[in-house]
Design a protein around this motif. Sequence first.
Motif, PDB file in Angstrom:
ATOM      1  N   ILE A  71       0.897  -1.210  -0.094  1.00 31.37           N
ATOM      2  CA  ILE A  71       0.048   0.022  -0.069  1.00 31.37           C
ATOM      3  C   ILE A  71       0.860   1.427   0.086  1.00 31.37           C
ATOM      4  O   ILE A  71       0.710   2.473  -0.720  1.00 31.37           O
ATOM      5  N   ASN A  72       1.923   1.247   0.788  1.00 32.09           N
ATOM      6  CA  ASN A  72       2.612   2.435   0.530  1.00 32.09           C
ATOM      7  C   ASN A  72       3.152   2.569  -0.664  1.00 32.09           C
ATOM      8  O   ASN A  72       3.568   3.849  -0.950  1.00 32.09           O
ATOM      9  N   ALA A  73       3.569   1.599  -1.388  1.00 33.27           N
ATOM     10  CA  ALA A  73       4.252   1.824  -2.931  1.00 33.27           C
ATOM     11  C   ALA A  73       3.092   2.437  -3.656  1.00 33.27           C
ATOM     12  O   ALA A  73       3.333   3.455  -4.642  1.00 33.27           O
ATOM     13  N   TYR A  74       1.915   1.869  -3.616  1.00 35.25           N
ATOM     14  CA  TYR A  74       0.759   2.747  -4.454  1.00 35.25           C
ATOM     15  C   TYR A  74       0.400   4.350  -3.836  1.00 35.25           C
ATOM     16  O   TYR A  74       0.398   4.891  -4.688  1.00 35.25           O
ATOM     17  N   VAL A  75       0.611   4.393  -2.538  1.00 37.52           N
ATOM     18  CA  VAL A  75       0.424   5.717  -2.103  1.00 37.52           C
ATOM     19  C   VAL A  75       1.460   6.701  -2.371  1.00 37.52           C
ATOM     20  O   VAL A  75       1.335   7.736  -2.926  1.00 37.52           O
ATOM     21  N   SER A  76       2.681   6.219  -2.254  1.00 37.41           N
ATOM     22  CA  SER A  76       3.996   7.020  -2.798  1.00 37.41           C
ATOM     23  C   SER A  76       4.023   7.368  -4.399  1.00 37.41           C
ATOM     24  O   SER A  76       4.306   8.122  -4.802  1.00 37.41           O
ATOM     25  N   ILE A  77       3.515   6.257  -5.299  1.00 36.07           N
ATOM     26  CA  ILE A  77       3.466   6.606  -6.439  1.00 36.07           C
ATOM     27  C   ILE A  77       2.206   7.424  -6.945  1.00 36.07           C
ATOM     28  O   ILE A  77       2.476   8.574  -7.734  1.00 36.07           O
ATOM     29  N   ARG A  78       1.014   7.455  -6.324  1.00 39.16           N
ATOM     30  CA  ARG A  78       0.109   8.502  -6.257  1.00 39.16           C
ATOM     31  C   ARG A  78       0.430   9.969  -5.967  1.00 39.16           C
ATOM     32  O   ARG A  78       0.312  11.088  -6.476  1.00 39.16           O
ATOM     33  N   ASP A  79       1.175  10.017  -4.685  1.00 36.36           N
ATOM     34  CA  ASP A  79       1.544  11.193  -4.137  1.00 36.36           C
ATOM     35  C   ASP A  79       2.945  11.820  -4.501  1.00 36.36           C
ATOM     36  O   ASP A  79       3.277  13.153  -4.442  1.00 36.36           O
ATOM     37  N   ASP A  80       3.961  11.029  -5.045  1.00 34.91           N
ATOM     38  CA  ASP A  80       5.154  11.353  -5.068  1.00 34.91           C
ATOM     39  C   ASP A  80       5.829  10.397  -6.219  1.00 34.91           C
ATOM     40  O   ASP A  80       7.216  10.248  -5.890  1.00 34.91           O
ATOM     41  N   ALA A  81       5.206  10.444  -7.274  1.00 34.18           N
ATOM     42  CA  ALA A  81       5.803   9.545  -8.320  1.00 34.18           C
ATOM     43  C   ALA A  81       7.346   9.929  -8.750  1.00 34.18           C
ATOM     44  O   ALA A  81       8.007   9.044  -9.089  1.00 34.18           O
ATOM     45  N   GLU A  82       7.470  11.291  -9.075  1.00 31.41           N
ATOM     46  CA  GLU A  82       8.840  11.814  -9.488  1.00 31.41           C
ATOM     47  C   GLU A  82       9.795  11.452  -8.580  1.00 31.41           C
ATOM     48  O   GLU A  82      11.047  10.885  -9.141  1.00 31.41           O
ATOM     49  N   ARG A  83       9.844  11.556  -7.370  1.00 32.67           N
ATOM     50  CA  ARG A  83      10.979  11.175  -6.481  1.00 32.67           C
ATOM     51  C   ARG A  83      11.091   9.523  -6.372  1.00 32.67           C
ATOM     52  O   ARG A  83      12.064   9.088  -6.329  1.00 32.67           O
ATOM     53  N   VAL A  84       9.749   8.903  -6.470  1.00 29.93           N
ATOM     54  CA  VAL A  84      10.035   7.275  -6.571  1.00 29.93           C
ATOM     55  C   VAL A  84      10.857   6.805  -7.709  1.00 29.93           C
ATOM     56  O   VAL A  84      11.796   6.271  -7.891  1.00 29.93           O
ATOM     57  N   SER A  85      10.563   7.540  -8.830  1.00 25.73           N
ATOM     58  CA  SER A  85      10.812   7.372 -10.061  1.00 25.73           C
ATOM     59  C   SER A  85      12.621   7.674 -10.202  1.00 25.73           C
ATOM     60  O   SER A  85      13.253   6.935 -10.881  1.00 25.73           O
ATOM     61  N   THR A  86      12.956   8.526  -9.550  1.00 20.33           N
ATOM     62  CA  THR A  86      14.394   9.013  -9.588  1.00 20.33           C
ATOM     63  C   THR A  86      15.125   8.122  -8.760  1.00 20.33           C
ATOM     64  O   THR A  86      16.226   7.569  -9.169  1.00 20.33           O
ATOM     65  N   VAL A  87      14.648   7.540  -7.566  1.00 17.10           N
ATOM     66  CA  VAL A  87      15.262   6.473  -6.945  1.00 17.10           C
ATOM     67  C   VAL A  87      15.446   5.064  -7.556  1.00 17.10           C
ATOM     68  O   VAL A  87      16.364   4.434  -7.535  1.00 17.10           O
TER      69      VAL A  87
END
Length: 277
Positions: A71-87
């Motif tokens: 669920i954290n992965a989904y929430v993070s993609i929803r709310d902070d996709a660019e920072r997830v993608s950078t890492v």
Amino acid sequence: MTATATTQASPPSLLPFLKWAGGKRWLAEHVLNLIPSNFSTYYEPFLGSGAIFFSLQPKAAVLSDLNNDLINAYVSIRDDAERVSTVLRRHHRQHSKDYYYEVRGQALRAQHTRAAQFIYLNRTCWNGLYRVNLAGNFNVPIGTKTKVILDTDNFPATAELLNNAELHCRDFEETINLAGNNDVIFADPPYTIHHNHNGFIKYNENIFSWQDQIRLRDSLVRAAARGAKVIMTNANHESVRSLYENGFLLTPVSRMSVIAGASSARKAYEELLIVSE
């Protein structure tokens, strides 16, 4: 959620960003044909890779799972996709056997770095399996896949779709109990049968028991009585069929035939599609 929701007339193709054991991408087209053209809210209480959600692309959804990292992965993609993608791109550049085990052993705190870790491990571990030890630590060995960034990745579009969804880490019954008239529920639970392992299997770090199967049946019966459309997949086993013999249509399905009507087409990996009447 009360706003009326329908699927888009021709939603753009959007694939799950995770692999998941027992994922229903192979069955998505058939499930979509069972869903009314107009409905209020889509409910999915065992989210996993969300194959049906991504295929349906509803305008209002309630999605949940007991796996907090998922669920954290989904929430993070929803709310902070660019920072997830950078890492995630950094993981892609540095991926190796040693690096995999280094990342696997890290206890990260920031939501976006935990999400990127989860997606990286999902894409490079053995068969995309999710498994944890008794301490709750992910312990799947490295697999053969080396691509961390996929051609199908579209995190901005995924984030936009997830903006239409509530995301919760909680028991399935809490989610199902919210569904009412004109809503749609798709449930894909762990395939516990009454006779395997004394009626329970490991569901992530939790136990999904035969009593949970009965509790799931009861919650789906109540939802159907409230007017929700129920669609479910489960093990094609006599113990499961007996739970849903009243008020539901039962159809064997398999990857080879999708709908395995003839007994000659029924294989050991056959599953059961359960739909409220």
